[in-house]
Write a protein that holds these residues in place. Structure first.
Motif, PDB file in Angstrom:
ATOM      1  N   GLU A 106       0.843  -1.208   0.000  1.00  0.00           N
ATOM      2  CA  GLU A 106       0.000   0.000   0.000  1.00  0.00           C
ATOM      3  C   GLU A 106       0.874   1.252   0.000  1.00  0.00           C
ATOM      4  O   GLU A 106       0.615   2.207  -0.742  1.00  0.00           O
ATOM      5  CB  GLU A 106      -0.927  -0.008   1.221  1.00  0.00           C
TER       6      GLU A 106
ATOM      7  N   GLN B 210      -2.117  -1.713  -8.829  1.00  0.00           N
ATOM      8  CA  GLN B 210      -3.380  -1.627  -8.092  1.00  0.00           C
ATOM      9  C   GLN B 210      -4.239  -2.865  -8.342  1.00  0.00           C
ATOM     10  O   GLN B 210      -4.836  -3.415  -7.416  1.00  0.00           O
ATOM     11  CB  GLN B 210      -4.153  -0.367  -8.479  1.00  0.00           C
ATOM     12  N   ARG B 211      -4.298  -3.293  -9.599  1.00  0.00           N
ATOM     13  CA  ARG B 211      -5.090  -4.478  -9.950  1.00  0.00           C
ATOM     14  C   ARG B 211      -4.535  -5.706  -9.235  1.00  0.00           C
ATOM     15  O   ARG B 211      -5.290  -6.466  -8.628  1.00  0.00           O
ATOM     16  CB  ARG B 211      -5.080  -4.658 -11.467  1.00  0.00           C
ATOM     17  N   GLU B 212      -3.216  -5.890  -9.262  1.00  0.00           N
ATOM     18  CA  GLU B 212      -2.595  -7.030  -8.588  1.00  0.00           C
ATOM     19  C   GLU B 212      -2.797  -6.959  -7.075  1.00  0.00           C
ATOM     20  O   GLU B 212      -3.059  -7.980  -6.430  1.00  0.00           O
ATOM     21  CB  GLU B 212      -1.099  -7.094  -8.917  1.00  0.00           C
ATOM     22  N   TYR B 213      -2.697  -5.758  -6.533  1.00  0.00           N
ATOM     23  CA  TYR B 213      -2.901  -5.553  -5.102  1.00  0.00           C
ATOM     24  C   TYR B 213      -4.323  -5.982  -4.705  1.00  0.00           C
ATOM     25  O   TYR B 213      -4.513  -6.725  -3.742  1.00  0.00           O
ATOM     26  CB  TYR B 213      -2.667  -4.075  -4.765  1.00  0.00           C
ATOM     27  N   ARG B 214      -5.315  -5.489  -5.461  1.00  0.00           N
ATOM     28  CA  ARG B 214      -6.714  -5.843  -5.161  1.00  0.00           C
ATOM     29  C   ARG B 214      -6.953  -7.338  -5.270  1.00  0.00           C
ATOM     30  O   ARG B 214      -7.611  -7.938  -4.411  1.00  0.00           O
ATOM     31  CB  ARG B 214      -7.673  -5.090  -6.088  1.00  0.00           C
ATOM     32  N   GLU B 215      -6.421  -7.946  -6.325  1.00  0.00           N
ATOM     33  CA  GLU B 215      -6.605  -9.388  -6.517  1.00  0.00           C
ATOM     34  C   GLU B 215      -5.965 -10.181  -5.376  1.00  0.00           C
ATOM     35  O   GLU B 215      -6.584 -11.097  -4.826  1.00  0.00           O
ATOM     36  CB  GLU B 215      -6.020  -9.830  -7.859  1.00  0.00           C
ATOM     37  N   ASP B 216      -4.737  -9.824  -5.026  1.00  0.00           N
ATOM     38  CA  ASP B 216      -4.042 -10.528  -3.944  1.00  0.00           C
ATOM     39  C   ASP B 216      -4.750 -10.317  -2.599  1.00  0.00           C
ATOM     40  O   ASP B 216      -4.905 -11.257  -1.822  1.00  0.00           O
ATOM     41  CB  ASP B 216      -2.587 -10.064  -3.839  1.00  0.00           C
ATOM     42  N   LEU B 217      -5.173  -9.085  -2.351  1.00  0.00           N
ATOM     43  CA  LEU B 217      -5.869  -8.794  -1.100  1.00  0.00           C
ATOM     44  C   LEU B 217      -7.184  -9.568  -1.018  1.00  0.00           C
ATOM     45  O   LEU B 217      -7.490 -10.162   0.022  1.00  0.00           O
ATOM     46  CB  LEU B 217      -6.122  -7.287  -0.960  1.00  0.00           C
ATOM     47  N   ASN B 218      -7.944  -9.577  -2.099  1.00  0.00           N
ATOM     48  CA  ASN B 218      -9.211 -10.315  -2.104  1.00  0.00           C
ATOM     49  C   ASN B 218      -8.988 -11.807  -1.891  1.00  0.00           C
ATOM     50  O   ASN B 218      -9.726 -12.450  -1.143  1.00  0.00           O
ATOM     51  CB  ASN B 218      -9.981 -10.075  -3.403  1.00  0.00           C
TER      52      ASN B 218
ATOM     53  N   LYS C 201      -8.089 -12.290   1.744  1.00  0.00           N
ATOM     54  CA  LYS C 201      -9.285 -12.125   2.584  1.00  0.00           C
ATOM     55  C   LYS C 201     -10.135 -13.384   2.548  1.00  0.00           C
ATOM     56  O   LYS C 201     -10.621 -13.842   3.590  1.00  0.00           O
ATOM     57  CB  LYS C 201     -10.125 -10.933   2.097  1.00  0.00           C
TER      58      LYS C 201
END
Length: 163
Positions: free
Chosen positions: A55, A102-110, A113
């Motif tokens: 982040e 950002q796309r990779e971050y969101r995918e990894d975070l999801n 989770k």
């Protein structure tokens, strides 16, 4: 399936008032389980720690892009055509890198989770089944439009998940 379950439940309650008077129903607020349970709080903190570096890196990249954009807006007219083109290309490349990050971050975070909260969901299901069996519930619902506080067993589940 949900409509069928609702229709059957409605039929049981409306058609047979005597049977429904003996029926023991509970309600679980799953949103609270995934926000307030000690496991959920621990998982959320763990995810924040795990993803905080990424982040911060994203925020640095975004700031760098803003600075480059600002520089081009202020100094663009004084730069040579080659320098301006190079800076614009650099900004464009950085913008693409940011979007990909950002796309990779969101995918990894999801994904993380889902992994973390799958354990919480499994633990909650086990606790709910234990409570239902021990206290002889006939039906336990979740995600309803309205439920009386009288049948809400969320606090009991939260307390049991803590042990």
């Amino acid at each position: 399936m949900r409509k069928l379950l609702t229709a059957v439940l409605f039929g049981l309650i409306v058609v047979s008032p005597l049977a429904s008077a003996d029926m023991k129903i509970g309600y679980i607020n799953t949103e609270r389980l995934f926000k307030e349970s000690p496991m959920a709080i621990k998982a959320q903190k763990h995810l924040e720690q795990e993803f905080s570096k990424r982040e911060q890196d994203l925020q640095k990249m975004i700031k760098q892009a803003r600075d480059m954009q600002s520089y081009l807006e202020k100094e663009g007219m004084t730069l040579s055509d080659n320098d301006r083109s190079r800076k614009e290309r650099d900004l464009s490349n950085l913008t693409l890198q940011i979007q990909q990050a950002q796309r990779e971050y969101r995918e990894d975070l999801n994904q993380r989770k889902q992994e973390e909260f799958a354990d919480i969901n499994q633990r909650a299901r086990t606790v709910i089944n234990d409570i239902a069996t021990k206290e002889k519930f006939d039906l336990i619902l979740e995600n309803v439009v309205y439920s009386s506080p009288r049948i809400d067993i969320t606090d009991r589940v939260l307390k049991a998940m803590d042990h």
